[in-house]
Design an enzyme around this catalytic site. Structure first.
Site, mmCIF file in Angstrom:
data_model
loop_
_atom_site.group_PDB
_atom_site.id
_atom_site.type_symbol
_atom_site.label_atom_id
_atom_site.label_comp_id
_atom_site.label_asym_id
_atom_site.label_seq_id
_atom_site.Cartn_x
_atom_site.Cartn_y
_atom_site.Cartn_z
ATOM 1 N N GLU A 238 -7.366 2.121 16.064
ATOM 2 C CA GLU A 238 -6.798 0.767 15.983
ATOM 3 C C GLU A 238 -5.973 0.497 17.237
ATOM 4 O OE1 GLU A 238 -4.312 0.329 12.540
ATOM 5 O OE2 GLU A 238 -5.865 1.015 11.159
ATOM 6 N N GLN B 257 -0.560 -11.932 7.980
ATOM 7 C CA GLN B 257 -1.162 -13.172 8.475
ATOM 8 C C GLN B 257 -0.861 -13.466 9.939
ATOM 9 O OE1 GLN B 257 0.779 -15.109 5.264
ATOM 10 N NE2 GLN B 257 -1.100 -16.046 4.517
ATOM 11 N N TRP C 107 4.793 -6.772 13.301
ATOM 12 C CA TRP C 107 5.849 -5.945 12.693
ATOM 13 C C TRP C 107 6.956 -5.545 13.659
ATOM 14 C CZ3 TRP C 107 5.390 -1.887 15.875
ATOM 15 C CH2 TRP C 107 4.114 -1.503 16.314
ATOM 16 N N ASN D 173 -5.472 6.405 5.457
ATOM 17 C CA ASN D 173 -4.993 5.583 6.572
ATOM 18 C C ASN D 173 -3.564 5.980 6.901
ATOM 19 O OD1 ASN D 173 -5.081 2.911 8.201
ATOM 20 N ND2 ASN D 173 -3.240 2.716 6.957
ATOM 21 N N GLU D 174 -3.359 6.526 8.070
ATOM 22 C CA GLU D 174 -2.011 6.839 8.555
ATOM 23 C C GLU D 174 -1.162 7.533 7.492
ATOM 24 O OE1 GLU D 174 -0.230 3.275 10.107
ATOM 25 O OE2 GLU D 174 -1.488 3.309 11.885
ATOM 26 N N ARG E 35 0.859 -1.180 0.000
ATOM 27 C CA ARG E 35 0.000 0.000 0.000
ATOM 28 C C ARG E 35 0.900 1.235 0.000
ATOM 29 N NH1 ARG E 35 -2.134 -0.984 6.223
ATOM 30 N NH2 ARG E 35 -0.075 -1.385 7.033
ATOM 31 N N HIS F 24 -0.541 -11.325 12.437
ATOM 32 C CA HIS F 24 -0.989 -10.312 13.397
ATOM 33 C C HIS F 24 -2.026 -10.883 14.368
ATOM 34 C CE1 HIS F 24 -2.200 -6.335 14.848
ATOM 35 N NE2 HIS F 24 -1.168 -5.839 14.183
HETATM 36 C C1 GAL Z 1 -1.466 -0.048 11.237
HETATM 37 C C2 GAL Z 1 -2.272 0.003 9.944
HETATM 38 C C3 GAL Z 1 -3.193 -1.197 9.822
HETATM 39 C C4 GAL Z 1 -2.432 -2.462 10.118
HETATM 40 C C5 GAL Z 1 -1.805 -2.368 11.471
HETATM 41 C C6 GAL Z 1 -1.061 -3.591 11.916
HETATM 42 O O1 GAL Z 1 -0.398 0.839 11.226
HETATM 43 O O2 GAL Z 1 -3.045 1.182 9.912
HETATM 44 O O3 GAL Z 1 -3.735 -1.223 8.521
HETATM 45 O O4 GAL Z 1 -1.467 -2.668 9.140
HETATM 46 O O5 GAL Z 1 -0.886 -1.290 11.463
HETATM 47 O O6 GAL Z 1 -0.506 -3.410 13.195
#
Ligand code: GAL
Length: 702
Positions: A337, A386, A345, A185-186, A147, A388
């Protein structure tokens, strides 16, 4: 083929040039009164999840939504990243699935926030119009397959955004089950391509008026940088002239603002006044890419994505970041979120401890969140994320964390009517400025000067002693605060100096931290030495700054300890200026020099602290300053690891107490309070096991 594509794009570009270039406003749509939108977003508790119905067969939706409903989830965010499903081919819109997903959610009493899908352009768009792709600083274009591959400055991309957002707004702008919108988004990556470069030069021209002014304000005579044409000015992310670097950050902010305005106008033109508009701020809260105050100003509410990543919740850090987000619009906010246990990550994507998700959720509410949404409900079977954390597994069955979230759901149901109408109210504030943040980060002088850490050095004792801290822009109205602390206010323009002087004159106490007032608005050294235009108020100045390789001794009325990382030798200029702290022996340049000064001015006072004190001395110093300003908390000092947050409004006080530590703790209350989570119980002492949460209430005398 290539030529035809670029002709097409040129035509589109020309049509758009006037409306989309950052800084040129298209005719503004009438802005509806934001109050009804606020009314929908704030004033009750929302529990939610990011749900991606486009990734699942429709037959599965009722099962997922029933599980959500059973957990007390009452809002889902949908649609962001779904562009290729919403518009699989140019102009071929497929919104029926989204309409059915919203209707199915409504059948489960779940409301919807629609995310505009513009963070993930479909491949037909980027392959047909490669000029919309973001250009990395080294000149490479971004590729399809992830993205954020679009250029935020591309007029053509903005036209496509405007089109899809307009159509979504037309279709869902009055849907009673859609309560709000999230733009993109962000906001993350800037672009360094031709469009961005051209706009940077136009932006500079508007800002400086002439090259003569720019050359003067950036001191380009240094190293023969003098510019004779706007298009000679470089756009890159490398270290360079401090004036240019600051201007680039401000341009990045203006460009994201223009990018956002393009979608905001499309939404405002079609949506009902009770639907709110926000964007979800990423970058672990205080990212340094753009000015959050500027970007959130035109939105109805602030929202952010609150992740811990590796390790466990650091409640001071997360509390500070939450207060920062609340301070953006100086009102309650959303956590759009958060992690259901763990992410995918971090260097080590470990899980929060059992009960940690609940504690973190209540911490957010305590700091002024009215909504917490988990990312995400269920992992797509394919796709990049996958591993997360989720609430439901690949088998469609609840993960172990689901029960903890369902407990939060039950608690929210009980607490929502009591928390409604309350918000944190602080008598003390920490002041931030993006210009200062950037200016210091460009030239840190010591790798140890990390502004978030410095901010937390101030935040910790303030939170411990007052249990409620606002973090706001240095330019925010300050009269409601008895005392404000500005840890690293490096850039002080004449205008900001007037604002702060006015606050002190009126009776406020301003405490400046190290590196204050060194720079002017162009990131030039102030000719008056630190704190620049505030030196006359202080009746003193910084004589010299030193990056420290080892701590130095510091002592004064507040106690003894050390200064670390940075030390400024201060000089009083007036007999009315008091020395609060002095450096001890050990560093010859500093020995015996003042480390902190205080000067009464008007009805208030200004204090300058020239070093970063160790934790114990900082606590004592802050306690001294708070006592002098008459600020105290009836709850006193709490046991280690315990956090207490207070929301006030509608004739009542709500207190949330969380034990983030590893041992059981008891907190004695100054008065009896109702236990909101166990109705009927009245408490004078709260006993909490590790990760334990108490929500208490008491009516306030009118
Ligand atoms: C955020 C993002 C989400 C998702 C999430 C995973 O930064 O807005 O789409 O990727 O991280 O932690």
């Amino acid at each position: 083929m290539r030529r035809r594509q670029s002709r097409l794009a040129c035509a589109a570009l020309a049509a758009l040039a006037l409306t989309c270039v950052a800084g040129v406003r298209p005719a503004a749509a009438p802005a509806p009164d934001p109050a009804p939108a606020l009314h929908t977003a704030l004033g009750r508790l929302w529990l939610g999840a990011a749900w991606y119905p486009e990734q699942w067969p429709e037959t599965r939706w009722p099962k997922d939504l029933a599980l959500m409903q059973a957990a007390g989830i009452n809002v889902v965010r949908v649609g962001e990243f779904a562009w290729s499903t919403l518009e699989p081919h140019p102009g071929d819109y497929h919104f029926g699935w989204l309409e059915r997903a919203i209707a199915e959610a409504a059948r489960h009493h779940i409301r919807v926030v629609i995310g505009t899908p513009t963070d993930a352009p479909p491949v037909w768009l980027t392959s047909r119009y490669p000029q919309v792709l973001r250009i990395h600083a080294d000149g490479r274009p971004a590729q399809h397959g992830n993205r954020r591959q679009f250029s935020y400055a591309s007029p053509l991309y903005r036209r496509f955004c405007r089109d899809i957002v307009t159509r979504l707004a037309e279709r869902f702008g009055h849907d009673p089950d859609v309560i709000g919108w999230q733009i993109d988004n962000e906001y993350t990556n800037e672009s360094f391509g031709a469009a961005a470069r051209r706009q940077f030069h136009q932006w500079l021209e508007r800002r400086f008026g002439s090259l003569a002014a720019l050359n003067r304000d950036w001191t380009t005579a240094y190293w023969s940088q003098t510019y004779t044409a706007w298009n000679q000015i470089p756009l890159n992310d490398r270290p360079g002239n401090p004036g240019l670097m600051l201007a680039h950050r401000q341009f990045v902010t203006a460009t994201w603002l223009g990018y956002q305005r393009n979608q905001l106008e499309a939404l405002r033109a079609h949506i009902a006044p009770w639907q709110f508009v926000t964007t979800n701020i990423g970058g672990l809260g205080w990212s340094a890419h753009w000015n959050h105050y500027t970007i959130t100003r035109p939105l109805d509410i602030a929202a952010w994505d609150d992740y811990v990543g590796e390790g466990q919740l650091d409640f001071y850090r997360n509390g500070a970041m939450s207060d920062f987000i609340r301070g953006l619009k100086r009102q309650d906010y959303w956590v759009m979120e958060t992690q259901p246990g763990f992410v995918d990550w971090a260097p080590i994507s470990n899980s929060l401890v059992k009960g940690g998700v609940r504690a973190m959720t209540w911490e957010s509410i305590g700091h002024g969140a009215d909504a917490v949404l988990f990312w995400q409900w269920r992992s797509a079977l394919g796709g990049q994320e996958q591993y997360h954390g989720t609430l439901v597994g690949p088998d469609g069955k609840p993960e172990p964390l689901y029960a903890e979230v369902a407990r939060i759901g039950r608690e929210f149901k009980r607490a929502s009517p009591i928390i409604a109408g309350t918000t944190p109210r602080s008598r003390v504030a920490l002041l931030l400025s993006y210009a200062s943040r950037w200016a210091i980060d460009f030239q840190r002088q010591t790798v140890r000067y990390r502004q978030l850490r410095v901010l937390l050095d101030y935040y910790r004792p303030l939170e411990n002693l007052t249990h409620s801290v606002d973090i706001v822009s240095a330019r925010a109205p300050l009269t409601r605060y008895k005392i404000v602390f500005a840890p690293s206010l490096n850039v002080i323009s004449k205008r900001l100096a007037r604002h702060l002087r006015h606050y002190v004159l009126g009776g406020g106490v301003l405490v400046l931290g190290p590196r204050s007032g060194m720079k002017d608005r162009y990131n030039r050294l102030n000719v008056q030495s630190q704190p620049g235009p505030l030196a006359p108020l202080l009746g003193g100045r910084v004589q010299q700054y030193y990056a420290l390789a080892a701590p130095v001794a510091v002592s004064g009325a507040a106690g003894h300890g050390t200064g670390r990382i940075w030390a400024e030798a201060l000089t009083p200029h007036s007999s009315a200026t008091r020395v609060l702290l002095r450096y001890g022996a050990g560093n010859a340049w500093l020995t015996g020099r003042p480390a902190a000064l205080e000067h009464r001015y008007g009805r208030g006072a200004i204090v300058y602290l020239g070093t970063i004190l160790d934790r114990r001395l900082m606590h004592a110093f802050v306690a001294h300053r708070l006592a002098a300003a008459g600020v105290h908390s009836p709850f006193g000092l709490l046991p280690p690891g315990v956090e207490l947050m207070r929301r006030v409004g509608d004739g009542r006080e709500v207190v949330i107490i969380i034990n983030h530590g590893k041992r059981r703790r008891a907190v004695r209350l100054p008065y009896a309070m109702h236990d909101v989570l166990h109705p009927g119980r009245i408490l004078r002492t709260v006993r909490l096991r590790p990760q334990g949460v108490a929500v208490l209430e008491r009516p306030l005398q009118p």
